[in-house]
Structures are given as C-alpha cells and as structure tokens.
Design a protein around this motif. Sequence first.
Motif, PDB file in Angstrom:
ATOM      1  N   ILE A  19      85.946  20.876 100.508  1.00 26.14           N
ATOM      2  CA  ILE A  19      86.715  22.323 100.458  1.00 26.14           C
ATOM      3  C   ILE A  19      86.788  22.739  99.061  1.00 26.14           C
ATOM      4  O   ILE A  19      86.983  22.173  98.219  1.00 26.14           O
ATOM      5  CB  ILE A  19      87.677  22.109 101.386  1.00 26.14           C
ATOM      6  N   TYR A  20      86.416  24.231  99.026  1.00 26.80           N
ATOM      7  CA  TYR A  20      86.258  24.748  97.805  1.00 26.80           C
ATOM      8  C   TYR A  20      87.316  25.987  98.043  1.00 26.80           C
ATOM      9  O   TYR A  20      87.340  26.638  98.951  1.00 26.80           O
ATOM     10  CB  TYR A  20      84.894  25.315  97.311  1.00 26.80           C
ATOM     11  N   ILE A  21      88.101  26.185  96.998  1.00 30.16           N
ATOM     12  CA  ILE A  21      88.989  27.390  97.145  1.00 30.16           C
ATOM     13  C   ILE A  21      88.448  28.240  95.841  1.00 30.16           C
ATOM     14  O   ILE A  21      88.596  27.848  94.706  1.00 30.16           O
ATOM     15  CB  ILE A  21      90.620  26.680  96.789  1.00 30.16           C
ATOM     16  N   ILE A  22      88.590  29.724  96.253  1.00 36.67           N
ATOM     17  CA  ILE A  22      88.190  30.807  95.174  1.00 36.67           C
ATOM     18  C   ILE A  22      89.361  31.795  95.237  1.00 36.67           C
ATOM     19  O   ILE A  22      89.582  32.095  96.387  1.00 36.67           O
ATOM     20  CB  ILE A  22      86.901  31.430  95.163  1.00 36.67           C
ATOM     21  N   THR A  23      89.926  32.029  94.154  1.00 37.67           N
ATOM     22  CA  THR A  23      90.972  33.375  94.233  1.00 37.67           C
ATOM     23  C   THR A  23      91.021  33.664  92.709  1.00 37.67           C
ATOM     24  O   THR A  23      90.497  33.144  91.847  1.00 37.67           O
ATOM     25  CB  THR A  23      92.547  32.723  94.591  1.00 37.67           C
ATOM     26  N   GLY A  24      92.060  34.762  92.658  1.00 40.43           N
ATOM     27  CA  GLY A  24      92.253  35.553  91.381  1.00 40.43           C
ATOM     28  C   GLY A  24      93.681  35.329  90.775  1.00 40.43           C
ATOM     29  O   GLY A  24      94.397  35.127  91.901  1.00 40.43           O
ATOM     30  N   TRP A  25      93.855  35.448  89.774  1.00 35.40           N
ATOM     31  CA  TRP A  25      95.118  35.373  89.229  1.00 35.40           C
ATOM     32  C   TRP A  25      95.099  36.635  88.075  1.00 35.40           C
ATOM     33  O   TRP A  25      94.266  36.989  87.464  1.00 35.40           O
ATOM     34  CB  TRP A  25      95.429  34.234  88.431  1.00 35.40           C
ATOM     35  N   ASP A  26      96.459  37.343  87.648  1.00 37.18           N
ATOM     36  CA  ASP A  26      96.529  38.067  86.446  1.00 37.18           C
ATOM     37  C   ASP A  26      95.989  37.588  85.154  1.00 37.18           C
ATOM     38  O   ASP A  26      95.198  38.260  84.526  1.00 37.18           O
ATOM     39  CB  ASP A  26      97.681  38.915  86.446  1.00 37.18           C
ATOM     40  N   ASP A  27      96.293  36.196  85.050  1.00 35.94           N
ATOM     41  CA  ASP A  27      95.988  35.577  83.864  1.00 35.94           C
ATOM     42  C   ASP A  27      96.408  33.987  84.097  1.00 35.94           C
ATOM     43  O   ASP A  27      97.040  33.603  84.970  1.00 35.94           O
ATOM     44  CB  ASP A  27      96.873  36.077  82.571  1.00 35.94           C
ATOM     45  N   VAL A  28      96.093  33.181  83.234  1.00 37.18           N
ATOM     46  CA  VAL A  28      96.293  31.787  83.293  1.00 37.18           C
ATOM     47  C   VAL A  28      97.665  31.472  83.373  1.00 37.18           C
ATOM     48  O   VAL A  28      98.129  30.769  84.190  1.00 37.18           O
ATOM     49  CB  VAL A  28      95.425  30.808  82.282  1.00 37.18           C
TER      50      VAL A  28
END
Length: 96
Positions: free
Chosen positions: A53-62
């Motif tokens: 299973i692979y997850i892809i998402t975003g964040w404002d920064d690390v």
Amino acid sequence: MSITEFASLSLIPPKKLSDSHVMDLFSKVASWQASSSGYPLCFFTNPENLAEIYIITGWDDVTAHEEWIKSSRNQELLKTAGNLLNIIGMVHLDLN
C-alpha cells in the motif's frame, strides 16, 4: 513551500485490505491526517501484490509533518497499525 509525502506500507499476513479493522484504520488515517495537514490523503495498492500500500499526501513543510508524527493522534494510529502493517519507507518529495 509545500512538500509531498510518499510512504510505502506492507500488510502483515494474513491481514488483507478488505478486513474491516484494516479499512477502519485507513479511514481514520485519511480523516485525521487530512484534518491536520489540510491536504487529501490518497491510497494506492500494487495490483500484483495487494499487501503493498502506498500513501501520497501533502504538507505545508517538513516541520508540519514532523509535528503530526509526534502528535498523540498519530501515535494512537501507529499503535493500532503495529499489529496490521509494516512501514517500509517514507520520503518527502519537492514536487509541484
């Protein structure tokens, strides 16, 4: 600048993605993490190996992602996930 999180997971046999407790976990992950990051969370599977299973998402920064990792909600999810899956890897990608 926003970053993309890419994580690779593997279900622990005999667990299957269709198991209700696995689906419940992923539902919580999607909801709780998206409410923290403000970005949708997408799951993908490898059609040749449904345990991958692979997850892809975003964040404002690390830093925002690191704060989520330390949060009590994420720690609760990780505790539950420990019996269901292994985290193979995670990287931050600088993509637009």
